[in-house]
Design an enzyme around this catalytic site. Sequence first.
Site, PDB file in Angstrom:
ATOM      1  N   GLU A   1       8.472   5.272  11.381  1.00  0.00           N
ATOM      2  CA  GLU A   1       7.473   6.261  11.810  1.00  0.00           C
ATOM      3  C   GLU A   1       7.312   6.229  13.310  1.00  0.00           C
ATOM      4  OE1 GLU A   1       3.567   5.230  10.220  1.00  0.00           O
ATOM      5  OE2 GLU A   1       3.745   3.172  10.921  1.00  0.00           O
TER       6      GLU A   1
ATOM      7  N   ARG B   1      -8.763   6.194   1.996  1.00  0.00           N
ATOM      8  CA  ARG B   1      -7.770   5.342   2.665  1.00  0.00           C
ATOM      9  C   ARG B   1      -8.453   4.215   3.457  1.00  0.00           C
ATOM     10  NH1 ARG B   1      -3.379   8.043   6.607  1.00  0.00           N
ATOM     11  NH2 ARG B   1      -5.202   8.175   7.978  1.00  0.00           N
TER      12      ARG B   1
ATOM     13  N   LYS C   1      -4.335   0.654   7.702  1.00  0.00           N
ATOM     14  CA  LYS C   1      -4.687   1.249   8.994  1.00  0.00           C
ATOM     15  C   LYS C   1      -5.670   0.298   9.679  1.00  0.00           C
ATOM     16  CE  LYS C   1      -5.465   5.702  11.081  1.00  0.00           C
ATOM     17  NZ  LYS C   1      -4.507   5.441  12.161  1.00  0.00           N
TER      18      LYS C   1
ATOM     19  N   ARG D   1     -15.112 -15.609   7.421  1.00  0.00           N
ATOM     20  CA  ARG D   1     -16.360 -16.018   6.752  1.00  0.00           C
ATOM     21  C   ARG D   1     -17.488 -16.222   7.752  1.00  0.00           C
ATOM     22  NH1 ARG D   1     -13.877 -20.860   3.238  1.00  0.00           N
ATOM     23  NH2 ARG D   1     -13.059 -21.241   5.308  1.00  0.00           N
TER      24      ARG D   1
HETATM   25  N1  PMP Z   1       1.380   6.415  11.150  1.00  0.00           N
HETATM   26  C1  PMP Z   1       0.511   5.702  11.892  1.00  0.00           C
HETATM   27  C2  PMP Z   1       0.876   4.308  12.287  1.00  0.00           C
HETATM   28  C3  PMP Z   1      -0.713   6.265  12.299  1.00  0.00           C
HETATM   29  O1  PMP Z   1      -1.573   5.571  13.036  1.00  0.00           O
HETATM   30  C4  PMP Z   1      -1.006   7.606  11.923  1.00  0.00           C
HETATM   31  C5  PMP Z   1      -2.291   8.242  12.378  1.00  0.00           C
HETATM   32  N2  PMP Z   1      -3.334   8.008  11.498  1.00  0.00           N
HETATM   33  C6  PMP Z   1      -0.081   8.304  11.135  1.00  0.00           C
HETATM   34  C7  PMP Z   1       1.108   7.668  10.761  1.00  0.00           C
HETATM   35  C8  PMP Z   1      -0.369   9.675  10.633  1.00  0.00           C
HETATM   36  O2  PMP Z   1      -1.339   9.608   9.616  1.00  0.00           O
HETATM   37  P1  PMP Z   1      -2.374  10.776   9.350  1.00  0.00           P
HETATM   38  O3  PMP Z   1      -1.602  12.007   9.119  1.00  0.00           O
HETATM   39  O4  PMP Z   1      -3.140  10.339   8.152  1.00  0.00           O
HETATM   40  O5  PMP Z   1      -3.243  10.875  10.571  1.00  0.00           O
END
Ligand code: PMP
Length: 296
Positions: A186, A54, A153, A107
């Site tokens: 989320e 990822r 991320k 750059r």
């Molecule tokens: N959403 C966001 C925005 C996050 O930062 C995270 C933490 N990594 C998650 C969801 C959960 O992802 P994971 O289970 O891969 O930690």
Amino acid sequence: MEKELLIYVDGEYYPKSQAKVSVYDHGLLYGDGVFEGIRAYVGRVFRLEDHIDRLYRSAHTIMLEIPVPKEEMTEIVLETLRKNNLKDAYIRLVVTRGSGDLGLDPRKCPKATIIVITDTIRLHKGDPKENGITAILSWVKRDPVDATTHEIKSLNYLNSVMAKIEANMSGVDEAICLDKNGFVCEGVAENVFIVRDGEILTPPSCTGALPGITAASVAELARKLGYTVLEKNITPYELFNADEVFFTGTAAEIIPVREINKRVIGSGKPGAVTRKLMDGFSKMVQDPNEGTSINK
Ligand code: PMP
């Protein structure tokens, strides 16, 4: 005096108080970089390969060249844990665009900076797994998929920080973000699931949520336990009226949500499905097949 943790920065290990990056680093100046939050349990790093994959997908999207191959990055993470003699840890792997000038043009940054921090993390006081947490739906909408989407991320977490501030100001534990169409997306650093009539539902990636590794693990576990797990757009109404709501995340693991914008969720206590999944997940993270051994 307690021994300081050692932090990896670009090939060297520094005591925590001396681990630094340049003030010209574009990670600091522009939030230009990517990261992962990873956990180690009983001497094994949970789903490390998925996290490394990822990280490189995030980097690919923002055209950030990570200066080491995946195998070497994996080894850097494991070696940092070994140097600190850690078997259980929260790991923060960060790759910034590196040092440049004061303009934002990437750059100008010849080499990315790699940082690995191995420490611990605690999100909430008390016993959130036992009691559940409280949340609000934040007025801060998730960044859309055609912008700084959280599918990447990246080091751009202001969207989440603002939502968290709103939660703090409202005196609740967490915030949940909606997408620009008003569907549930989320938490600030967690994926959201609801349980309704025995089915488990979670928002699809078109809402701009991060494809969570914990979410994928929990969905796998739930299917093994015989539950139907579906990706589906969820409205605020459906969230408020769910039988159960829970968060998943590397730092959070599984956390039941008992109240959202003062609406009590289900019985107001962690529900039966959430409890079953919490129980199964705590076994899953200790499963030798799910982790990369720190000491080879
Ligand atoms: N959403 C966001 C925005 C996050 O930062 C995270 C933490 N990594 C998650 C969801 C959960 O992802 P994971 O289970 O891969 O930690």
